[in-house]
Design an enzyme around this catalytic site. Structure first.
Site, PDB file in Angstrom:
ATOM      1  N   ARG A 121      -3.688  44.185   3.726  1.00  0.00           N
ATOM      2  CA  ARG A 121      -4.408  44.175   5.026  1.00  0.00           C
ATOM      3  C   ARG A 121      -3.669  43.342   6.060  1.00  0.00           C
ATOM      4  O   ARG A 121      -3.854  43.486   7.272  1.00  0.00           O
ATOM      5  CB  ARG A 121      -5.803  43.588   4.808  1.00  0.00           C
ATOM      6  CG  ARG A 121      -6.663  44.360   3.809  1.00  0.00           C
ATOM      7  CD  ARG A 121      -7.884  43.540   3.393  1.00  0.00           C
ATOM      8  NE  ARG A 121      -7.435  42.307   2.714  1.00  0.00           N
ATOM      9  CZ  ARG A 121      -8.293  41.329   2.370  1.00  0.00           C
ATOM     10  NH1 ARG A 121      -9.591  41.424   2.636  1.00  0.00           N
ATOM     11  NH2 ARG A 121      -7.861  40.238   1.753  1.00  0.00           N
TER      12      ARG A 121
ATOM     13  N   GLU B  58      -5.439  29.125   6.067  1.00  0.00           N
ATOM     14  CA  GLU B  58      -6.275  28.017   6.518  1.00  0.00           C
ATOM     15  C   GLU B  58      -5.484  27.272   7.601  1.00  0.00           C
ATOM     16  O   GLU B  58      -4.555  26.520   7.303  1.00  0.00           O
ATOM     17  CB  GLU B  58      -6.587  27.059   5.355  1.00  0.00           C
ATOM     18  CG  GLU B  58      -7.471  27.661   4.270  1.00  0.00           C
ATOM     19  CD  GLU B  58      -7.773  26.656   3.149  1.00  0.00           C
ATOM     20  OE1 GLU B  58      -7.278  25.507   3.210  1.00  0.00           O
ATOM     21  OE2 GLU B  58      -8.498  27.037   2.206  1.00  0.00           O
TER      22      GLU B  58
ATOM     23  N   GLN C  22     -12.175  18.509  20.057  1.00  0.00           N
ATOM     24  CA  GLN C  22     -12.193  19.633  21.008  1.00  0.00           C
ATOM     25  C   GLN C  22     -11.071  20.593  20.695  1.00  0.00           C
ATOM     26  O   GLN C  22      -9.952  20.166  20.422  1.00  0.00           O
ATOM     27  CB  GLN C  22     -12.034  19.086  22.454  1.00  0.00           C
ATOM     28  CG  GLN C  22     -12.013  20.148  23.544  1.00  0.00           C
ATOM     29  CD  GLN C  22     -11.938  19.549  24.931  1.00  0.00           C
ATOM     30  OE1 GLN C  22     -12.658  18.588  25.242  1.00  0.00           O
ATOM     31  NE2 GLN C  22     -11.086  20.093  25.781  1.00  0.00           N
ATOM     32  N   ASP C  23     -11.399  21.888  20.710  1.00  0.00           N
ATOM     33  CA  ASP C  23     -10.385  22.943  20.583  1.00  0.00           C
ATOM     34  C   ASP C  23     -10.162  23.570  21.945  1.00  0.00           C
ATOM     35  O   ASP C  23     -11.124  23.849  22.669  1.00  0.00           O
ATOM     36  CB  ASP C  23     -10.872  24.043  19.607  1.00  0.00           C
ATOM     37  CG  ASP C  23     -10.562  23.706  18.147  1.00  0.00           C
ATOM     38  OD1 ASP C  23     -10.714  24.603  17.292  1.00  0.00           O
ATOM     39  OD2 ASP C  23     -10.178  22.555  17.887  1.00  0.00           O
TER      40      ASP C  23
ATOM     41  N   HIS D  26       1.987  17.338  30.475  1.00  0.00           N
ATOM     42  CA  HIS D  26       0.659  16.766  30.703  1.00  0.00           C
ATOM     43  C   HIS D  26       0.310  15.657  29.722  1.00  0.00           C
ATOM     44  O   HIS D  26       0.862  15.560  28.628  1.00  0.00           O
ATOM     45  CB  HIS D  26      -0.401  17.876  30.597  1.00  0.00           C
ATOM     46  CG  HIS D  26      -0.218  18.936  31.649  1.00  0.00           C
ATOM     47  ND1 HIS D  26      -0.784  20.182  31.580  1.00  0.00           N
ATOM     48  CD2 HIS D  26       0.504  18.943  32.808  1.00  0.00           C
ATOM     49  CE1 HIS D  26      -0.442  20.899  32.628  1.00  0.00           C
ATOM     50  NE2 HIS D  26       0.359  20.165  33.408  1.00  0.00           N
TER      51      HIS D  26
ATOM     52  N   LYS E  42      -2.624  16.144  19.911  1.00  0.00           N
ATOM     53  CA  LYS E  42      -2.824  17.598  19.934  1.00  0.00           C
ATOM     54  C   LYS E  42      -2.114  18.243  18.758  1.00  0.00           C
ATOM     55  O   LYS E  42      -0.988  17.891  18.441  1.00  0.00           O
ATOM     56  CB  LYS E  42      -2.279  18.181  21.244  1.00  0.00           C
ATOM     57  CG  LYS E  42      -3.033  17.709  22.478  1.00  0.00           C
ATOM     58  CD  LYS E  42      -2.270  17.981  23.749  1.00  0.00           C
ATOM     59  CE  LYS E  42      -2.916  17.253  24.915  1.00  0.00           C
ATOM     60  NZ  LYS E  42      -2.038  17.228  26.109  1.00  0.00           N
TER      61      LYS E  42
ATOM     62  N   TYR F 199      -5.167  24.893  20.587  1.00  0.00           N
ATOM     63  CA  TYR F 199      -4.836  23.557  20.112  1.00  0.00           C
ATOM     64  C   TYR F 199      -6.058  22.659  19.987  1.00  0.00           C
ATOM     65  O   TYR F 199      -6.986  22.748  20.786  1.00  0.00           O
ATOM     66  CB  TYR F 199      -3.753  22.902  20.982  1.00  0.00           C
ATOM     67  CG  TYR F 199      -3.947  22.911  22.464  1.00  0.00           C
ATOM     68  CD1 TYR F 199      -3.791  24.082  23.203  1.00  0.00           C
ATOM     69  CD2 TYR F 199      -4.253  21.745  23.147  1.00  0.00           C
ATOM     70  CE1 TYR F 199      -3.929  24.088  24.574  1.00  0.00           C
ATOM     71  CE2 TYR F 199      -4.374  21.738  24.516  1.00  0.00           C
ATOM     72  CZ  TYR F 199      -4.217  22.913  25.223  1.00  0.00           C
ATOM     73  OH  TYR F 199      -4.356  22.911  26.599  1.00  0.00           O
TER      74      TYR F 199
ATOM     75  N   ASP G 123       1.231  21.183  38.695  1.00  0.00           N
ATOM     76  CA  ASP G 123       2.529  20.943  38.044  1.00  0.00           C
ATOM     77  C   ASP G 123       3.668  20.942  39.052  1.00  0.00           C
ATOM     78  O   ASP G 123       4.652  20.222  38.899  1.00  0.00           O
ATOM     79  CB  ASP G 123       2.754  21.978  36.944  1.00  0.00           C
ATOM     80  CG  ASP G 123       1.801  21.761  35.778  1.00  0.00           C
ATOM     81  OD1 ASP G 123       1.702  22.651  34.917  1.00  0.00           O
ATOM     82  OD2 ASP G 123       1.142  20.690  35.744  1.00  0.00           O
TER      83      ASP G 123
HETATM   84  C1  T46 Z   1      -7.222  20.759  29.932  1.00  0.00           C
HETATM   85  C2  T46 Z   1      -8.587  21.254  30.311  1.00  0.00           C
HETATM   86  C3  T46 Z   1      -8.805  21.953  31.481  1.00  0.00           C
HETATM   87  N1  T46 Z   1     -10.053  22.387  31.797  1.00  0.00           N
HETATM   88  C4  T46 Z   1     -10.227  23.161  33.040  1.00  0.00           C
HETATM   89  C5  T46 Z   1      -9.724  22.460  34.292  1.00  0.00           C
HETATM   90  C6  T46 Z   1      -9.262  23.600  35.168  1.00  0.00           C
HETATM   91  O1  T46 Z   1     -10.367  24.140  35.887  1.00  0.00           O
HETATM   92  C7  T46 Z   1      -8.787  24.663  34.173  1.00  0.00           C
HETATM   93  C8  T46 Z   1      -7.284  24.699  34.001  1.00  0.00           C
HETATM   94  O2  T46 Z   1      -6.860  23.373  33.735  1.00  0.00           O
HETATM   95  P1  T46 Z   1      -5.307  23.021  33.753  1.00  0.00           P
HETATM   96  O3  T46 Z   1      -4.651  23.703  34.920  1.00  0.00           O
HETATM   97  O4  T46 Z   1      -5.192  21.519  33.621  1.00  0.00           O
HETATM   98  O5  T46 Z   1      -4.815  23.725  32.410  1.00  0.00           O
HETATM   99  P2  T46 Z   1      -3.332  23.606  31.781  1.00  0.00           P
HETATM  100  O6  T46 Z   1      -2.310  23.618  32.870  1.00  0.00           O
HETATM  101  O7  T46 Z   1      -3.287  24.617  30.703  1.00  0.00           O
HETATM  102  O8  T46 Z   1      -3.336  22.153  31.156  1.00  0.00           O
HETATM  103  C9  T46 Z   1      -3.255  21.919  29.774  1.00  0.00           C
HETATM  104  O9  T46 Z   1      -1.943  22.229  29.379  1.00  0.00           O
HETATM  105  C10 T46 Z   1      -1.204  21.264  28.708  1.00  0.00           C
HETATM  106  C11 T46 Z   1       0.023  21.848  28.092  1.00  0.00           C
HETATM  107  C12 T46 Z   1      -1.971  20.375  27.816  1.00  0.00           C
HETATM  108  O10 T46 Z   1      -1.498  19.892  26.791  1.00  0.00           O
HETATM  109  C13 T46 Z   1      -3.325  19.966  28.232  1.00  0.00           C
HETATM  110  O11 T46 Z   1      -4.314  20.321  27.281  1.00  0.00           O
HETATM  111  C14 T46 Z   1      -3.721  20.499  29.542  1.00  0.00           C
HETATM  112  O12 T46 Z   1      -3.183  19.635  30.525  1.00  0.00           O
HETATM  113  O13 T46 Z   1      -9.414  24.321  32.918  1.00  0.00           O
HETATM  114  C15 T46 Z   1     -11.145  22.151  30.990  1.00  0.00           C
HETATM  115  O14 T46 Z   1     -12.277  22.568  31.312  1.00  0.00           O
HETATM  116  N2  T46 Z   1     -10.960  21.445  29.833  1.00  0.00           N
HETATM  117  C16 T46 Z   1      -9.720  20.979  29.448  1.00  0.00           C
HETATM  118  O15 T46 Z   1      -9.590  20.352  28.369  1.00  0.00           O
END
Ligand code: T46
Length: 186
Positions: free
Chosen positions: A23, A28, A47-48, A63, A73, A133, A167
């Site tokens: 399949r 795990e 948190q995931d 970040h 992470k 993650y 960024d």
């Molecule tokens: C990180 C995070 C974001 N958000 C919301 C905030 C924004 O409205 C939206 C996008 O957030 P952001 O632009 O910060 O997402 P990424 O650019 O993917 O950021 C992540 O990417 C890098 C590589 C990482 O390791 C971190 O987990 C995190 O910084 O999701 C949430 O609601 N919960 C969260 O834990």
């Protein structure tokens, strides 16, 4: 479970066993006892996260969350492929400012453990790449921060990645004041 060290002490590559059959496979993807038996005792995860990047060449990073909300992470790829990078941001660390990159893919099943005190970022290598993650601390926008992707000397393999506004505007590593300090452990 295969556990491999990287050039950065404390940053590890974990590859869970896959049980294949006609399949497909079963794996795990996270089992605390398995890791403890292999001598790796990670902190609890609370948190995931799951992100989808439609375009290859999408770069999210570098970040971090500042203490007391610093996050460890455990990163894996659910679909596609990414080049996942960790940077040691702990002031006083012998490897401060050094980085390591690992290709994670749905095909290779590899996971990267990035302890608190390290910057994290990735660039996607295929369309519709999904990154999943586990985090050791909850999201805290007030403690969330970024450092410019191209200010650490990382060989991302892309010239003009797709970036978020956050960024694009992030400070360069040399101008940034790290909130992390090295405590003499890996
Ligand atoms: C990180 C995070 C974001 N958000 C919301 C905030 C924004 O409205 C939206 C996008 O957030 P952001 O632009 O910060 O997402 P990424 O650019 O993917 O950021 C992540 O990417 C890098 C590589 C990482 O390791 C971190 O987990 C995190 O910084 O999701 C949430 O609601 N919960 C969260 O834990």
């Amino acid at each position: 479970m295969q556990i491999e060290e990287t050039a950065l002490p404390g940053v590890m590559v974990l590859t869970p066993q896959r049980h294949g059959d006609a399949r497909g496979f079963f794996s795990e993807s996270w089992n605390r006892q398995t890791l403890q038996a292999a001598g790796l005792d990670l902190p609890d995860f609370v948190q995931d996260n799951h992100s989808l990047s439609a375009q290859p060449g999408t770069l999210r990073g570098l970040h971090y969350q500042a203490p007391p909300m610093a996050q460890g992470k455990l990163v894996r790829c659910g679909r596609g492929a990414l080049y996942d990078v960790a940077v040691d941001a702990r002031l006083g660390s012998p490897s401060y400012g050094q980085w390591v990159g690992v290709t994670l893919s749905a095909a290779n099943g590899r996971q990267l453990w990035i302890p608190p005190g390290f910057l994290h970022g990735f660039v996607t290598l295929e369309p519709d790449t999904e990154v999943i993650y586990k985090c050791t601390q909850y999201y805290s926008p007030e403690h969330d921060g970024a450092v410019r992707w191209d200010s650490v000397g990382i060989d991302w393999g892309v010239e003009a990645p797709l970036l978020s506004e956050k960024d694009r505007l992030a400070p360069a590593f040399v101008q940034w004041e790290s909130p992390f300090t090295y405590e003499g452990t890996a």
